[in-house]
Scaffold this motif. Sequence first.
Motif, PDB file in Angstrom:
ATOM      1  N   VAL A 269       0.830  -1.210   0.000  1.00  0.00           N
ATOM      2  CA  VAL A 269       0.000   0.000   0.000  1.00  0.00           C
ATOM      3  C   VAL A 269       0.864   1.259   0.000  1.00  0.00           C
ATOM      4  CG1 VAL A 269      -1.879   1.194   1.204  1.00  0.00           C
ATOM      5  CG2 VAL A 269      -1.754  -1.293   1.247  1.00  0.00           C
ATOM      6  N   GLN A 270       2.111   1.136   0.465  1.00  0.00           N
ATOM      7  CA  GLN A 270       2.975   2.308   0.568  1.00  0.00           C
ATOM      8  C   GLN A 270       3.212   2.970  -0.784  1.00  0.00           C
ATOM      9  OE1 GLN A 270       6.598   1.505   2.767  1.00  0.00           O
ATOM     10  NE2 GLN A 270       5.495   0.336   4.327  1.00  0.00           N
ATOM     11  N   ALA A 271       3.364   2.179  -1.852  1.00  0.00           N
ATOM     12  CA  ALA A 271       3.611   2.743  -3.181  1.00  0.00           C
ATOM     13  C   ALA A 271       2.419   3.568  -3.650  1.00  0.00           C
ATOM     14  CB  ALA A 271       3.902   1.624  -4.174  1.00  0.00           C
ATOM     15  N   LYS A 272       1.206   3.074  -3.420  1.00  0.00           N
ATOM     16  CA  LYS A 272       0.017   3.802  -3.841  1.00  0.00           C
ATOM     17  C   LYS A 272      -0.180   5.063  -2.997  1.00  0.00           C
ATOM     18  CE  LYS A 272      -2.515   0.042  -5.981  1.00  0.00           C
ATOM     19  NZ  LYS A 272      -3.839  -0.561  -6.213  1.00  0.00           N
ATOM     20  N   LEU A 273       0.164   4.984  -1.708  1.00  0.00           N
ATOM     21  CA  LEU A 273       0.070   6.169  -0.864  1.00  0.00           C
ATOM     22  C   LEU A 273       1.048   7.242  -1.348  1.00  0.00           C
ATOM     23  CD1 LEU A 273      -0.910   7.735   1.600  1.00  0.00           C
ATOM     24  CD2 LEU A 273       0.807   6.533   2.964  1.00  0.00           C
ATOM     25  N   LEU A 274       2.256   6.824  -1.710  1.00  0.00           N
ATOM     26  CA  LEU A 274       3.258   7.769  -2.201  1.00  0.00           C
ATOM     27  C   LEU A 274       2.735   8.497  -3.433  1.00  0.00           C
ATOM     28  CD1 LEU A 274       6.122   8.955  -2.097  1.00  0.00           C
ATOM     29  CD2 LEU A 274       6.864   7.025  -3.516  1.00  0.00           C
ATOM     30  N   ARG A 275       2.134   7.768  -4.356  1.00  0.00           N
ATOM     31  CA  ARG A 275       1.604   8.392  -5.566  1.00  0.00           C
ATOM     32  C   ARG A 275       0.488   9.376  -5.230  1.00  0.00           C
ATOM     33  NH1 ARG A 275       1.067   8.047 -10.989  1.00  0.00           N
ATOM     34  NH2 ARG A 275      -0.983   8.560 -11.841  1.00  0.00           N
ATOM     35  N   ALA A 276      -0.379   8.984  -4.308  1.00  0.00           N
ATOM     36  CA  ALA A 276      -1.480   9.874  -3.912  1.00  0.00           C
ATOM     37  C   ALA A 276      -0.945  11.167  -3.304  1.00  0.00           C
ATOM     38  CB  ALA A 276      -2.404   9.162  -2.933  1.00  0.00           C
ATOM     39  N   LEU A 277       0.114  11.061  -2.504  1.00  0.00           N
ATOM     40  CA  LEU A 277       0.694  12.248  -1.879  1.00  0.00           C
ATOM     41  C   LEU A 277       1.389  13.139  -2.906  1.00  0.00           C
ATOM     42  CD1 LEU A 277       2.227  10.727   1.384  1.00  0.00           C
ATOM     43  CD2 LEU A 277       0.077  11.949   1.114  1.00  0.00           C
ATOM     44  N   GLN A 278       2.072  12.534  -3.859  1.00  0.00           N
ATOM     45  CA  GLN A 278       2.824  13.308  -4.838  1.00  0.00           C
ATOM     46  C   GLN A 278       1.920  13.946  -5.888  1.00  0.00           C
ATOM     47  OE1 GLN A 278       5.692  10.435  -6.267  1.00  0.00           O
ATOM     48  NE2 GLN A 278       7.253  11.110  -4.829  1.00  0.00           N
ATOM     49  N   GLU A 279       0.954  13.175  -6.388  1.00  0.00           N
ATOM     50  CA  GLU A 279       0.107  13.649  -7.487  1.00  0.00           C
ATOM     51  C   GLU A 279      -1.194  14.279  -7.006  1.00  0.00           C
ATOM     52  OE1 GLU A 279       1.407  13.598 -10.386  1.00  0.00           O
ATOM     53  OE2 GLU A 279       3.137  12.366  -9.839  1.00  0.00           O
ATOM     54  N   GLN A 280      -1.533  14.093  -5.725  1.00  0.00           N
ATOM     55  CA  GLN A 280      -2.819  14.572  -5.189  1.00  0.00           C
ATOM     56  C   GLN A 280      -3.984  14.040  -6.038  1.00  0.00           C
ATOM     57  OE1 GLN A 280      -3.590  17.129  -2.254  1.00  0.00           O
ATOM     58  NE2 GLN A 280      -2.002  15.619  -1.830  1.00  0.00           N
ATOM     59  N   GLU A 281      -3.907  12.742  -6.373  1.00  0.00           N
ATOM     60  CA  GLU A 281      -4.987  12.092  -7.081  1.00  0.00           C
ATOM     61  C   GLU A 281      -5.036  10.621  -6.667  1.00  0.00           C
ATOM     62  OE1 GLU A 281      -3.993  12.820 -11.149  1.00  0.00           O
ATOM     63  OE2 GLU A 281      -2.617  11.110 -11.274  1.00  0.00           O
ATOM     64  N   ILE A 282      -6.241  10.069  -6.698  1.00  0.00           N
ATOM     65  CA  ILE A 282      -6.437   8.693  -6.265  1.00  0.00           C
ATOM     66  C   ILE A 282      -7.196   7.927  -7.336  1.00  0.00           C
ATOM     67  CG2 ILE A 282      -6.410   9.243  -3.806  1.00  0.00           C
ATOM     68  CD1 ILE A 282      -9.485   9.121  -3.880  1.00  0.00           C
ATOM     69  N   GLU A 283      -7.082   6.593  -7.286  1.00  0.00           N
ATOM     70  CA  GLU A 283      -7.809   5.718  -8.192  1.00  0.00           C
ATOM     71  C   GLU A 283      -8.560   4.693  -7.353  1.00  0.00           C
ATOM     72  OE1 GLU A 283      -6.989   2.652 -11.943  1.00  0.00           O
ATOM     73  OE2 GLU A 283      -5.377   3.905 -11.150  1.00  0.00           O
ATOM     74  N   PRO A 284      -9.901   4.808  -7.271  1.00  0.00           N
ATOM     75  CA  PRO A 284     -10.669   3.855  -6.461  1.00  0.00           C
ATOM     76  C   PRO A 284     -10.444   2.420  -6.913  1.00  0.00           C
ATOM     77  CG  PRO A 284     -12.031   5.733  -7.086  1.00  0.00           C
ATOM     78  CD  PRO A 284     -10.753   5.842  -7.863  1.00  0.00           C
ATOM     79  N   LEU A 285     -10.559   1.506  -5.984  1.00  0.00           N
ATOM     80  CA  LEU A 285     -10.379   0.088  -6.273  1.00  0.00           C
ATOM     81  C   LEU A 285     -11.419  -0.364  -7.297  1.00  0.00           C
ATOM     82  CD1 LEU A 285      -8.622  -2.298  -5.250  1.00  0.00           C
ATOM     83  CD2 LEU A 285     -10.494  -2.866  -3.700  1.00  0.00           C
ATOM     84  N   GLY A 286     -10.944  -0.997  -8.384  1.00  0.00           N
ATOM     85  CA  GLY A 286     -11.846  -1.467  -9.420  1.00  0.00           C
ATOM     86  C   GLY A 286     -12.247  -0.410 -10.417  1.00  0.00           C
ATOM     87  N   SER A 287     -11.641   0.779 -10.354  1.00  0.00           N
ATOM     88  CA  SER A 287     -11.968   1.858 -11.283  1.00  0.00           C
ATOM     89  C   SER A 287     -10.764   2.154 -12.162  1.00  0.00           C
ATOM     90  CB  SER A 287     -12.372   3.114 -10.500  1.00  0.00           C
ATOM     91  OG  SER A 287     -12.523   4.223 -11.366  1.00  0.00           O
ATOM     92  N   ASN A 288     -11.028   2.755 -13.323  1.00  0.00           N
ATOM     93  CA  ASN A 288      -9.931   3.162 -14.204  1.00  0.00           C
ATOM     94  C   ASN A 288      -9.886   4.680 -14.374  1.00  0.00           C
ATOM     95  OD1 ASN A 288     -12.218   3.552 -15.690  1.00  0.00           O
ATOM     96  ND2 ASN A 288     -11.626   2.241 -17.417  1.00  0.00           N
TER      97      ASN A 288
END
Length: 479
Positions: A269-288
């Motif tokens: 989960v740490q890699a996805k958290l890092l991306r969310a912090l850097q890009e200020q964007e998220i991708e919901p589970l099961g979404s594109n």
Amino acid sequence: MNLPSPFPADPELVHSQAVSSLFALFESLCEGAIAVDSRARIAWINDKYRNLLGIGAADAVIGRDIESVLPHSRMREVAESGRPILLDIMQFGEKWFVVTRMPINDEAGVTIGAVGFVLYDRLNYLKPLVARFTELQSSLLRAERELAQHRRAKYSFSQFLGAHPRILEVKRQARRAAQLDTTVLLLGETGTGKELLAHAIHAASPRANRPFVGVNLAAVPETLLEADFFGVAPGAYTGADRRERDGKFKIADGGTLFLDEVGEMPLAVQAKLLRALQEQEIEPLGSNRLIKVDVRVIAATSRALKQLVDNGQFRADLYYRLNVLPITLPPLRERLSDIEILAEAFLERIQRAGGGTPREITASGVAALARHDWPGNVRELANTLERAVAVSDRPRLGAEDFARILPEPGPARPGSTGEAAALVRPLADAVRTAERETIRAALAATSGRKAGAAKLLGISRAKLYDRLARLGELSDNPT
């Protein structure tokens, strides 16, 4: 024996008959009906509508623009757009009508006019519907307010008690962090007040009126952590809700996300958290699809993150992303002079919550508490005082009240030898010295203003004067 088929032989005939009969039924039940052509000229009006409007003969209005008869009508809008207006309120003189308007299409689907019906000629027929709508709207607004209040910060800097120089420095750093809108990393042992300080930082920040959302990463199962963070798209997996579920990032949008015990986060989960912090964007589970968010992160941990990085248990890039503004909270054993301030505040809180006799703590009680190592820190101190109040009937708690609650003092921890040696002196002298140093530190932090010093110490101004007089520290300056 041949029975008749349950299905009609000519569906088109049944459809046309249904349309005809439904129109006739609708016309008979409503208070009036009218039709216009594609240029919004009146083509037909029934007798009930003429009587309702006070029109003598139909010929007097046939062929006229609808607005010349009904100035507030929206029939032209329906005839030109081909879109119905299923429920509306129309004024006619001093009357108000509840109306519905629908387009009329030819066989090719081209709109050739519109038909309107007056459902009610008095608004009081709608009172039950309006009352129900108002009730539902009020309930929704009330629930939103309660949820927003629940998501607000619960604590402020005034509730982060202590006058030890290290605590005053923590408060100074935290107040500065509140205004910088950057990532903050709170470091300290369990029970030192990291969550309280996170609330205080949010409450003093420009985001104070936005949500404060906390996640204890040690309490969320690894399999659910990603969904809890980023949300779940409808039907993302077997058993998933058919509705979209927002994650903590989306809920905290515009506000603060507090990541408690961040050192417990799985590597996946740490890699996805890092991306969310850097890009200020998220991708919901099961979404594109990516969702932009505006979240300020405050992280906290009781573990040595740098050591976890060295051992490969925590991503180095995430560590450096979180470690923008670190604030280290000292353990209680390294600020023993704050014990009396904390104890008095906790005893007042216990009395307010449960009623009963107000309790005080004696010098011997403070000295007994100072001998304990406090592995649970401030949280353990609060629990110890609550237990003492529960088992003792005396209004003033002394050493004997804590003797049956606290374990025998163990060997001093590494790094605390100096302070432990100071306690070898007579207990009364040690407490007096600690009290004097604490008051001096508070006065120095407030440039000698006693009102400000009393606030820092968490005591009244009168009590501060009493302590100063007892310690021989009272000056002539009454500020």
